[in-house]
Design a protein around this motif. Structure first.
Motif, short mmCIF file in Angstrom:
data_model
loop_
_atom_site.label_atom_id
_atom_site.label_comp_id
_atom_site.label_asym_id
_atom_site.label_seq_id
_atom_site.Cartn_x
_atom_site.Cartn_y
_atom_site.Cartn_z
N ASP A 115 0.87 -1.18 0.00
CA ASP A 115 0.00 0.00 0.00
C ASP A 115 0.90 1.22 0.00
O ASP A 115 1.34 1.67 1.06
N PRO A 116 1.22 1.77 -1.16
CA PRO A 116 2.25 2.81 -1.25
C PRO A 116 1.96 4.06 -0.41
O PRO A 116 2.90 4.75 -0.01
N ARG A 117 0.69 4.34 -0.13
CA ARG A 117 0.36 5.53 0.67
C ARG A 117 0.31 5.23 2.16
O ARG A 117 0.23 6.16 2.97
N ASN A 118 0.37 3.96 2.51
CA ASN A 118 0.30 3.57 3.92
C ASN A 118 1.35 2.50 4.21
O ASN A 118 1.01 1.32 4.42
N PRO A 119 2.62 2.87 4.23
CA PRO A 119 3.68 1.88 4.46
C PRO A 119 3.55 1.24 5.85
O PRO A 119 3.03 1.84 6.79
N THR A 120 4.04 0.01 5.94
CA THR A 120 4.01 -0.72 7.20
C THR A 120 5.40 -1.25 7.53
O THR A 120 6.17 -1.60 6.63
N ILE A 121 5.70 -1.31 8.81
CA ILE A 121 6.99 -1.84 9.26
C ILE A 121 6.85 -3.35 9.38
O ILE A 121 6.08 -3.86 10.19
N ASP A 122 7.61 -4.09 8.58
CA ASP A 122 7.52 -5.55 8.57
C ASP A 122 8.58 -6.22 9.43
O ASP A 122 8.38 -7.36 9.87
N LYS A 123 9.70 -5.55 9.64
CA LYS A 123 10.78 -6.18 10.40
C LYS A 123 11.66 -5.10 11.01
O LYS A 123 11.87 -4.04 10.41
N ILE A 124 12.18 -5.37 12.19
CA ILE A 124 13.13 -4.48 12.85
C ILE A 124 14.31 -5.31 13.34
O ILE A 124 14.13 -6.37 13.95
N ILE A 125 15.50 -4.85 13.07
CA ILE A 125 16.71 -5.41 13.68
C ILE A 125 17.11 -4.47 14.80
O ILE A 125 17.45 -3.30 14.56
N GLU A 126 17.07 -4.96 16.03
CA GLU A 126 17.37 -4.12 17.17
C GLU A 126 18.88 -3.86 17.26
O GLU A 126 19.70 -4.64 16.75
N PRO A 127 19.26 -2.76 17.92
CA PRO A 127 20.68 -2.38 17.95
C PRO A 127 21.61 -3.46 18.47
O PRO A 127 22.71 -3.65 17.92
N GLU A 128 21.21 -4.15 19.51
CA GLU A 128 22.09 -5.16 20.09
C GLU A 128 22.41 -6.27 19.09
O GLU A 128 23.55 -6.72 18.97
#
Length: 475
Positions: A115-128
């Motif tokens: 959905d180009p107008r409503n991006p979603t976060i699918d994955k996060i790599i945490e700092p540690e």
């Protein structure tokens, strides 16, 4: 039988990329740096379709889940390099923008395709996890390439110093594979990187360590010539250092790299922020004759500092008052996909200069706009009574070379030094005449201020790719 085709936004050659339909959206990294209750950084979606009713408006807003990331540069998980025959990845798709927290070392994979107008976060790599697996911290620039996703970093995992360098992520799993370099040679400082992909050569540049960057420019380090002033050449296959290209200690902060898009050519441009001799900024061209020789580097264009009258010196930020001048502060450059025009952003003076670089070693100036600037505070035609802080900073060029976009924030702590009264937030656009190449500011396009909900704006990428996101393997 079903056919399996590569992503249609992968282009075999620069000329084919230029023929595709123009972008509808720009994806802008925004970050909060203010007082009071903290706000979250976000990816803003800006409508850039001139025929749309919401042209020039922020039409999407995806907040990051944490505070204090300071989103900076971002890049695609996959691009036209996936079609290169030496290490093809035709099954991947241009789906995620990789948004990196330059302060937090947190990596976000944001889906802008579904959905180009409503991006979603699918994955996060945490700092540690990122630090432990990559060996680095403070991720800066991401490029999609032959072995996966490459991310350059300013510092080590352990602290605030170097060496900085490049981490490699997997195309498919989006997991960190590890440190890219096998032999970094004398390379210690890091900033940008790109490559001549058909010739197995990577070029990297230098800014500073986290200690030299995060709390602002350190004048004593600058005057001592301790920021970056070299380019480095690596063998992409062996991951080994081959050559250091010295600019001279007076040239400080060798930042953005823009190689020729035509994969037959082995040259490119770098912007150098400042000369300690006269506060000028400069453009340099690295170049190579044949596949067997070394690279050389040549200064090809100077932009002088602008003197300030004695009666106006008090209007300068404190660190510039002894010099009675405004340095241009070249903080970004953008090369059109046809390798014809180079756009140079001057964060100090407010200039965006258009150079004809058809002859790479002999650029000529063909256009200029001014917005903001430390002394000029030049306004936009859409709001002629609004003096602007900040200046054309990050620059992005459309695939067909007919549109150029700028955002106005450099980096939080550095913004505050050069614009102590604040930079606000704004984005501007110019149209490029396809026949003459003339540059003209678009008076209809000026998202600014509250449009970005109190956040500052840094880098923009364009739907389907742009001039600073893709590399090609066919002419």
């Amino acid at each position: 039988m079903a056919s399996w085709r590569p992503d249609p936004t992968f282009y075999p050659s620069p000329s084919l990329a230029a023929e595709e339909p123009q972008e509808r959206y720009a994806y802008v990294a925004t970050y909060w740096r203010g007082e009071g209750e903290p706000q979250k950084d976000a990816l803003a979606v800006v409508s850039v379709d001139p025929a749309a009713d919401d042209y020039g408006q922020v039409v999407g807003w995806t907040e990051m889940p944490n505070h204090g990331d300071e989103l900076h540069h971002h890049g695609w998980n996959a691009c036209s390099s996936a079609l290169c025959p030496g290490n093809p990845h035709p099954h991947v798709e241009r789906r995620y923008l990789i948004l990196m927290g330059l302060r937090s070392s947190r990596i976000h994979f944001v889906d802008v395709r579904q959905d180009p107008r409503n991006p979603t976060i699918d994955k996060i790599i945490e700092p540690e996890e990122y630090k432990a697996k990559s060996g680095y911290s403070r991720p800066h620039t991401a490029h999609c390439g032959p072995e996966g996703i490459y991310i350059t970093n300013l510092g080590t995992a352990e602290g605030d110093e170097g060496p900085g360098g490049i981490a490699l992520l997997d195309h498919d799993t989006l997991e960190v594979k590890g440190t890219w370099e096998k032999d970094r040679g004398p390379q210690y400082l890091a900033y940008d990187f790109w490559w001549h992909i058909n010739h197995d050569r990577m070029i990297t540049s230098e800014w500073g360590t986290p200690r030299q960057v995060e709390e602002g420019l350190l004048p004593e380090e600058l005057l001592a010539g301790r920021y970056g002033n070299k380019l480095h050449v690596f063998d992409m296959v062996r991951r080994t250092h081959l050559q250091a290209l010295e600019l001279g200690p007076q040239y400080q902060m060798a930042l953005e790299l823009r190689p020729a898009h035509d994969p037959q050519h082995q040259y490119g441009f770098i912007g150098v922020v400042i000369s300690l001799e006269d506060l000028s900024g400069s453009i340099w061209c690295w170049h190579r004759d044949g596949d067997d020789g070394d690279f050389a580097i040549t200064k090809v264009y100077d932009i002088p500092a602008e003197p300030v009258a004695d009666e106006d010196v008090d209007k300068l930020p404190e660190m510039l008052r002894p010099f009675k001048a405004v340095p241009p502060l070249i903080t970004d450059i953008g090369l059109s996909v046809d390798d014809r025009f180079l756009y140079v952003s001057c964060f100090g003076t407010g200039q965006s200069i258009q150079l004809d670089v058809s002859d790479p070693l002999n650029p000529t100036k063909v256009g200029e706009i001014r917005l903001g600037g430390i002394m000029s505070r030049a306004s936009h035609p859409a709001a002629p009574d609004l003096p602007l802080s900040g200046a054309p900073q990050m620059v992005e060029v459309s695939r067909d070379g007919r549109r150029v976009y700028w955002t106005n924030s450099l980096y939080g702590a550095w913004d505050d030094q050069f614009y102590p009264d604040g930079v606000g937030a704004w984005m501007a656009k110019a149209d490029i005449d396809p026949e003459t190449g003339a540059m003209s500011l678009d008076e209809r396009f000026f998202p600014h201020g509250d449009d970005f909900r109190g956040n500052r704006v840094h880098q923009a990428h364009l739907e389907g790719g742009d001039a600073s996101s893709d590399s090609y393997c066919f002419s």
